[in-house]
Every structure is written in structure tokens, then in C-alpha cells.
Scaffold this active site. Structure first.
Site, PDB file in Angstrom:
ATOM      1  N   LYS A 166       0.788  -1.136   0.158  1.00 35.58           N
ATOM      2  CA  LYS A 166      -0.118   0.009  -0.025  1.00 35.58           C
ATOM      3  C   LYS A 166       0.714   1.194   0.131  1.00 35.58           C
ATOM      4  CE  LYS A 166      -0.175   1.084   4.633  1.00 35.58           C
ATOM      5  NZ  LYS A 166      -0.451   2.103   5.622  1.00 35.58           N
ATOM      6  N   ASP A 253      -3.865   6.500   5.363  1.00 37.00           N
ATOM      7  CA  ASP A 253      -2.752   5.429   5.681  1.00 37.00           C
ATOM      8  C   ASP A 253      -3.189   4.319   6.425  1.00 37.00           C
ATOM      9  OD1 ASP A 253      -0.001   4.960   5.745  1.00 37.00           O
ATOM     10  OD2 ASP A 253       0.032   5.263   8.217  1.00 37.00           O
ATOM     11  N   HIS A 258      -6.324  -0.824   6.238  1.00 35.86           N
ATOM     12  CA  HIS A 258      -6.078  -1.788   7.393  1.00 35.86           C
ATOM     13  C   HIS A 258      -7.378  -1.751   8.105  1.00 35.86           C
ATOM     14  CE1 HIS A 258      -1.920  -1.738   6.644  1.00 35.86           C
ATOM     15  NE2 HIS A 258      -1.683  -0.722   7.357  1.00 35.86           N
TER      16      HIS A 258
END
Lengths: 506, 324
Positions: A166, A253, A258
Site C-alpha cells: 500500500k 494511511d 487496514h
């Protein structure tokens, strides 16, 4: 021709990597040194790698094969947390380490890589199987894929796979563009988008917990669940990555990838089988069911934050804007809290509160499922806490599961108090858990994409994150709005208070 | 040694151990249990060595373990000792403890054992019986003790009459009992290595050429030889190759060869190494002699019907019969 090996015994044999080569772009980078090589060495130590397994490191710095081996040995020694370097295992492993120096923009690099792969295939009988691991700047992914395609390395005698880290784009359009560029050379089925959160033992354990047991699934819906809190907190700041972090922010992020993947695992429907395609279909379906917000909804249901300076444990801690490489007027979110709603029959109306941040009081990642309280309170309850039935799935640092419920306080009279029943994954089974990278590398090398993110999931995530991103970009925030070492801005507390809820303090 | 043991007293003693343990440490103690491990051993066996093996198994397979040491004595006698096995995983504050019970019984008291074991087994969790003695396995009361177990682990390599031992295991398995034989467990790394040889597509494509399976074995490897030959034959039959194995005796250890035309694969042990040869090219891997701990660790992880073993067992028992 035979396709199935009749000698295999999956009940007894460990999963093993077939003969193949892994090509790591960015072989001198931090990720390679800290995570990839220690994970691959551990797989060798556990005899999971075949005798002909080879690694080709690629980077600009000129190095000989031997110098690369020495460098990697030092990395394994320094960064393998629980595996000592065994000289015999290392010697066999190091024989399969090679290095090709070059610039990724240089066509000649790919020609030399092709020659090296041909040589390795002949010597180590790797059957033409190659996994390309892009451990570089994301902006270089497309260029590398093109370089590989141009040299004819995207296809070969055996399988060819591509692993990318990522971020997968910085918004929906760039994610699609990146995907199109990768698909010019690799089919979607051969692209493995790694999200190391999904490789963690407890995230996999969520599936075991939900679908291996019969008692929880009947409660896993809007009728019994009041709300869900997903926390991904870090106690550290940007640690010298200020310049990078300034471009990303907490929402992009952590939440876009996630935490939304974790949420999908928590909330997805049971898949028909544990086949990669079924599990990924369900995860994807859930992500597509998350309701994207309008601009007005964003203002009520999403809170950005940025930490300011504070004194923690006697130490002065700088604010984000005082960190090295960070613009003193930066509008980057180091904290993000979002209320998501899932528009399906199971979850309609149940808020999923997702938060993440830097410089929070502790490093913890966990999911808390708050069940509805009993319809009547028959007993004296010590705490007056109505949300007593809480199931907590802890992902890090101490992986485990806790269930909070009411119990009678010893003595006469019927006074109840909440107690917690803990299952600690690491200590109930004293065995070592593989690191996320060991699990995910093994999966990619074996060809099991279950724990990898598919393009439709990436797009679905961006679809819900992008409106938040856009609204925040349009409206400057009054940063900093939380002090380092606290649980985030007050506005995040108010966001929950509007629905009568409060954030847990894990 | 008295003639009786009271299971309820043992359970009380266990409960007080937990209470004591909880009071001592400020971080508390974590109780872990995934099964009851019942170990039957001859009294002469070194109890310290056995306790060490059982302790080593606990981190991966936390269990209430019951060690029964049996004296060759006709008089009815039984005694007990209760203690805990605790450890603190690296970096953890809390220690984990498992319960251990040691019973000493005479042959004459074996008939009383089921009534003691039954209340001591942890409710709702599997009971694994590991019988370390071929003498006890032949005892008239063994069947009743085995009935308490979800899975029975024996070692046919220890038997005086290995062929008979294999027939016993095969019959028990045929009746639907979950039985494991450590002589088979010792072959896992061998089988895994052979399977890996055929993971290579070119080698796999040559499998139909195989028309000879040859197993040679030294003393105490006869059940291993039958298992290996039967397993290889079954696997080949799966791909349409019917081969009758050749089994012969040699000086030491074990060797498996598959060949046909110009294709040849062999596996053999050299000290602590397993050597795999494929058409003259050989590859060595580290193969330490499996310890009881390693074997049990594998078997405790398989508490379900093992189809590959069940299939191989039936064929191996036939090979054993025909070798008489």
C-alpha cells in the site's frame, strides 16, 4: 499429464513453497531488511522453502552477490525477533541469494534480470516460477510493471505473480489508474496487494471465531449488537517519516486500507467455503455495502485530528507541525475517527466507529463489539454501566479475546459487578505465531490470495473514504486539536455522544 | 501404597492448587486446557524423562495430564500425587499453568482405573490416551481404559510381534476408533520429502513410469517398511498405477525406492540426514531422530480421522500378514 501430487497429505504436512524465485525491487530498503528477509529466512528455518528457492534483490547500489548476502545476513541477525541465525540454515539459504544492480527506469536492467532468472532456472530448477515483490515507492509500481512487461518477464514457463505494498493509489481515480497499468502486464489474479494487518494471527482468528463456532453468529447482527468500535492506535509520532506522512494522513494511511479490511472481516457474511474467491467476495460485498457520506454527513460523522506538543512521562514531545520535514501549517490528519454505517439487513442502523491516530496514549489495535443491554435491570449494578456485554477482539499488542459480563459480587445480597473473561492467544498456546509477513509471503508463493486485497475492494474502500477526504480538503481544520498522549480530539467524543455512546479507553 | 484413590480428593487438591497459585502471584495465573492427556507407562520408565516430555507438550497442547505408572504386581494397589506445570511465556506477566496428576497402580488395580480416570478427565474436551508399553497394551483391562479415550496412541515398533500389533491397530481403526501409531508418525518427514520431490511438474509427469516399489529395512523397522510400501502403492494406485511392492531385509535402517525405465527416486537415512535421490542427483536434509515429544506433538494436533493413515493402515496390515 498429472496435475495432482498423490503423495501430498495436507493433514500432516506443513504448507510448503514450491520451487520458485522471488525478485525484490527495493532490496536495500527498510522493508526488505526489517520484514521481508527475516520472514523469508524464518520460512527457510522452518523448512518451508524448497531446495531450489532463490531470491534476486534489485536496487541501484552496485553490489556483488556476496556483498548482498552479507548485508542480508546482518539484517536477519538484527531484525529477526525470535529466530537465531543458524549457520547451516543460513549457508543453504544464502546460496539462493542473488543481486542485480540497476535503475528501474533503465530497460537494460530488465534484460539483465531476465538473463539472471534464466540462469537460476537452469541451475536451481525453479520451473520458471517467479514472484515480483515491489518494495519501492508506489509511484514506481507502474514503471516497474511496464519494464517487466517490456522484457517479456510478465509471462514465462511457470507462474508469474506481483506483490505490491500500500498505498494502492491516493484516491479512487489514481487507484483505478494504477490497477489498469498493472493489468497491462499482470492479470488481476496474479496481482497480490499486501495488507499486513490481514496476515496477523488474530485477524485470521476473527474468521475462526465467527465461523468456526456456532454460538456467536446468531448474535452477530443489528438485533443484538448496539455498536462496534475499531481502534488502531499508535503511541509513537511520525518517527522521521514526516515528509511521507504529510502526503498520506491517518485516514488514507490506516482507515482506507487496514481498518476497513478489519471491519470487513468483522462484518462480512459467512462465505460458502474457505476458498480465496468466496472469502474475498464476501469481504468485497461488505465494503460495497458501506454507505458513502454526503458532505453534510461527513461533518457529523468524521473527525480529523492533529496532535500538538505535550509533556509525556517527563519528556517534551513535539507536535506534528514541529516534526522534521513537516510544514508548520500542515493540514494533515494524524488522527481520524469515522462513523460508518453498513446498508445491509444484518447491520442496518448499527454504527461502526473506526478511529486511528498517532501519539495516542498506547499502541493498541482492537475491535470492541458492544451488545445491547438486558431489557430490564433486576439487580443492583455497581457501576451503573449499562453496556456491560462487551466482546473485545484484541489484534495487538497482546492478541486475544475478552468477554465482559455481569457477575454477582461475593457476599449477601444481589449486587452485580462486571467481570472480564480473557483468552490470551499468545499465552494460552505457548507456541510462536508466524509474523504477518511470513504468513502473507507463504500465501503468495503458494498462490493463495485469501488474505490479499483485490482491486474491487480497493475501489470500494476509496468510494467511502474519498468523500471524507474531499470534505476535509475543502474545509481547513483548526489544528492541532489534541495533545500528544491523549485519546484524540473532543469532537470525536462528541461524535459518539450524539448517539449516546462513548469511546472505550483500551 | 493403599488400594484406593479418591478422584474427588484429587479434584479438590487441584482446586486448592489453583487458589494458592492465584494468591501468590500479583499478575495472576492463566489456566489453559485443550484436552486430557492420559499416559500409561511401565513403572520402570524414568518418570523425570516422561514428565519432561509432557511438560514440553504443554505450550502447544495445554492439557490436564494424567500419568499412570503401572507396576507388575498382582496385588491391588494405587496411589496419587497432584502438581502443576507452570511456565511464563517470554515477555508475558502472567504464568500459564497446567494440571498434572500422577497415579501409581499395580497390574491388579488396572481394573479400577477407568472409574478413577472418568471423573478426572476434563469435561467436554478430548481424552488422548498414549500407551507407552506393549505389555500394558496386551493387558486384559486395556480395552476398558481405551474406551475412555477419544484417540489412542500406540507404537507398533515397540511390540514383540509387530505383525500382530498392526492387526490390532487395523481392527481398532476398522471399528471406527481413532488410533495412531507412532511408527507411522516417524515417517511423516520421509513422506513429506517424497511428496516434495513430486511437487516439481517434470518429476510428477514421470510418475506413471514407476513400475517398481522397493523397501528395504533393518531390525525394528518392519512396521515402518510395511507402512511406507503400502503408502507408496496406494498413492500410485490413485494415479492408475498398480504396483506390488518388494520388501526385503537389510542390515540397518530403511530405504525406499521408486523406479521405472530411466526414472529412479530413492529415500534413505544417513545418521541425522535424509537423502533424497532423483535420477542420480541427491539432496540432503536435516532429519534428527524423532523424539517422543516430536511424535506426540504431531499426534496431539490430529484429533480427527486421518484418512491417509486409515487407508495405509489397512494395506500395511495386509502386507504384514502376507510377510508371515
Amino acid at each position: 499429464m498429472l496435475n495432482e501430487n498423490p503423495f501430498q497429505d495436507p493433514l500432516r504436512f506443513e504448507r510448503q513453497v514450491p520451487e520458485c524465485v522471488i525478485v525484490i525491487f527495493g532490496a536495500n530498503g527498510d522493508l526488505t531488511k526489517r520484514k521481508l528477509l527475516p520472514a523469508l529466512y524464518r520460512l527457510a528455518f522452518d523448512r518451508r522453502l524448497s531446495a531450489g528457492f532463490a531470491i534476486v534483490g534489485i536496487s541501484r547500489t552496485p553490489l556483488t552477490d556476496d556483498a548482498f548476502r552479507e548485508k542480508m545476513r546482518a539484517s536477519v541477525e538484527e531484525f529477526s525477533e525470535d529466530t537465531k541465525l543458524d549457520p547451516d540454515v543460513w549457508a543453504a539459504f544464502a546460496r539462493g541469494l542473488f543481486y542485480v544492480a540497476g535503475d528501474i527506469g533503465d530497460k537494460d536492467l530488465y534484460a539483465r534480470l531476465g538473463a539472471k532468472l534464466g540462469q537460476i532456472e537452469g541451475e536451481r530448477h525453479t520451473g520458471g516460477n517467479v514472484l515480483f515483490y515491489l518494495s519501492t515507492q508506489p509511484s514506481q509500481y507502474a514503471q516497474i510493471a511496464r519494464g517487466l512487461g517490456g522484457a517479456g518477464l510478465g509471462k514465462g514457463n511457470g507462474w508469474r505473480r506481483l506483490v505490491v505494498e500500500k498505498p494502492f493509489g491516493h484516491d479512487l481515480a489514481s487507484a483505478r489508474k494504477l490497477s489498469d497499468e498493472l493489468h497491462e502486464v499482470f492479470d488481476e489474479g496474479d496481482v497480490y496487494r499486501i495488507d499486513h494487518y490481514l496476515g496477523k494471527e488474530t485477524v485470521q482468528n476473527i474468521l475462526a471465531f465467527r465461523f468456526g463456532n456456532g454460538i456467536f453468529e446468531p448474535l452477530w447482527n443489528r438485533r443484538y449488537v448496539n455498536h462496534v468500535q475499531i481502534t488502531g492506535a499508535e503511541s509513537i509520532g511520525v518517527e522521521g517519516r514526516g515528509a511521507y506522512y504529510q502526503e498520506a494522513g491517518a485516514l488514507d494511511d490506516m482507515i482506507q486500507n487496514h481498518l476497513l479490511q478489519v471491519m470487513a472481516t468483522i462484518a462480512m457474511e459467512p462465505s460458502a467455503s474457505f476458498q480465496a474467491v468466496s472469502v474475498r467476495d464476501e469481504r468485497s460485498k461488505l465494503l460495497r455495502s458501506i454507505r458513502p457520506m454526503t458532505r453534510d454527513e461527513v461533518k457529523l460523522n468524521a473527525v480529523p485530528g492533529q496532535y500538538g506538543p505535550a509533556r509525556i512521562g517527563g519528556n517534551d514531545v513535539p507536535g506534528f507541525r514541529q516534526e522534521e520535514g513537516v510544514d508548520p501549517k500542515s493540514q494533515t490528519d494524524t488522527y481520524a475517527a469515522v462513523t460508518f454505517f453498513v446498508d445491509n439487513w444484518r447491520w442496518a442502523g448499527v454504527p461502526f466507529y473506526v478511529r486511528t491516530g498517532k501519539r495516542l496514549p498506547k499502541r493498541v489495535t482492537e475491535i470492541a463489539i458492544q451488545f445491547n443491554s438486558a431489557p430490564l435491570h433486576l439487580f443492583n449494578q455497581d457501576s451503573g454501566d449499562t453496556g456491560v456485554n462487551l466482546l473485545i477482539l484484541r489484534i495487538q499488542p497482546e492478541e486475544g479475546i475478552s468477554l465482559k459480563f455481569l457477575s454477582k459480587r461475593p457476599g449477601t445480597g444481589m449486587t452485580l459487578r462486571p467481570v472480564s473473561m480473557d483468552f490470551n492467544y499468545g499465552s494460552s498456546f505457548g507456541e510462536r505465531s508466524p509474523s504477518a509477513y511470513e504468513t502473507l509471503l507463504l500465501d503468495a508463493l503458494i498462490g493463495d490470495p485469501t488474505l490479499y486485497t483485490r482491486q474491487d475492494m480497493v475501489e470500494a474502500s476509496w468510494r467511502v473514504v474519498e468523500p471524507i477526504q474531499n470534505t476535509w480538503n475543502e474545509t481547513p481544520s483548526h489544528f492541532p486539536n489534541y495533545a500528544a498522549g491523549t485519546w484524540g480530539p473532543e469532537a470525536a467524543d462528541q461524535m459518539l455522544a450524539r448517539r449516546g455512546h462513548i469511546w472505550r479507553k483500551p | 501404597m493403599s488400594a484406593t484413590v479418591a478422584p474427588e480428593a484429587i479434584l479438590k487438591e487441584l482446586a486448592s492448587l489453583w487458589t494458592q497459585e492465584g494468591k501468590q502471584g500479583d499478575a495472576g495465573v492463566l489456566r489453559a486446557c485443550s484436552m486430557t492427556l492420559l499416559v500409561l507407562a511401565d513403572f520402570e520408565e524414568d518418570p523425570a524423562g516422561l514428565a519432561e516430555t509432557m511438560a514440553a507438550l504443554m505450550p502447544e497442547h495445554p492439557a490436564r495430564s494424567i500419568l499412570v505408572r503401572v507396576r507388575e504386581d498382582g496385588a491391588r494397589a494405587m496411589s496419587e500425587r497432584v502438581y502443576q506445570q507452570c511456565w511464563k511465556p517470554f515477555g508475558q506477566r502472567r504464568q500459564i499453568c497446567c494440571e498434572q496428576i500422577e497415579l501409581t497402580a499395580s497390574d491388579g488395580a488396572l481394573g479400577d482405573l477407568p472409574s478413577v480416570i472418568l471423573p478426572l478427565a476434563v469435561p467436554d474436551l478430548p481424552v488422548i490416551l498414549w500407551c507407552r508399553s506393549s505389555r500394558l497394551q496386551r493387558h486384559a483391562e486395556f480395552g476398558r481404559i481405551a474406551e475412555l479415550a477419544t484417540k489412542v496412541v500406540v507404537d507398533s515398533a515397540l511390540a514383540e510381534n509387530t505383525s500382530e500389533a498392526l492387526q490390532w491397530i487395523s481392527e481398532a481403526s476398522g471399528r471406527g476408533a481413532l488410533v495412531a501409531d507412532l511408527a507411522w508418525t516417524r515417517l511423516t518427514r520421509w513422506r513429506e520429502t517424497l511428496a516434495r520431490v513430486f511437487e516439481n511438474r517434470e518429476t510428477l509427469a514421470r510418475l506413471p513410469e514407476v513400475d517398481l516399489i522397493h523397501v528395504s529395512y533393518g531390525p525394528s523397522f518392519d512396521t515402518a517398511a510395511w507402512y511406507l510400501a503400502a503408502w507408496a502403492c496406494d498413492a500410485l494406485e490413485h494415479v492408475g498405477q498398480k504396483v506390488t511392492p518388494e520388501i526385503s531385509r537389510q542390515e540397518t535402517s530403511l530405504r525406499l525406492e521408486l523406479s521405472g525405465g530411466s526414472f529412479h527416486v530413492a529415500l534413505s537415512r544417513d545418521e541425522e540426514r535424509l537423502i533424497a535421490e532423483v535420477n542420480g542427483e541427491s539432496n540432503c536434509t536435516n532429519l534428527p531422530h524423532p523424539t517422543d515429544y516430536m511424535l506426540l506433538r504431531e499426534e496431539l494436533g490430529v484429533v480427527r480421522r486421518d484418512e491417509v493413515f486409515a487407508r495405509t493402515l489397512e494395506s500395511a496390515a495386509q502386507l504384514a500378514l502376507s510377510s508371515k
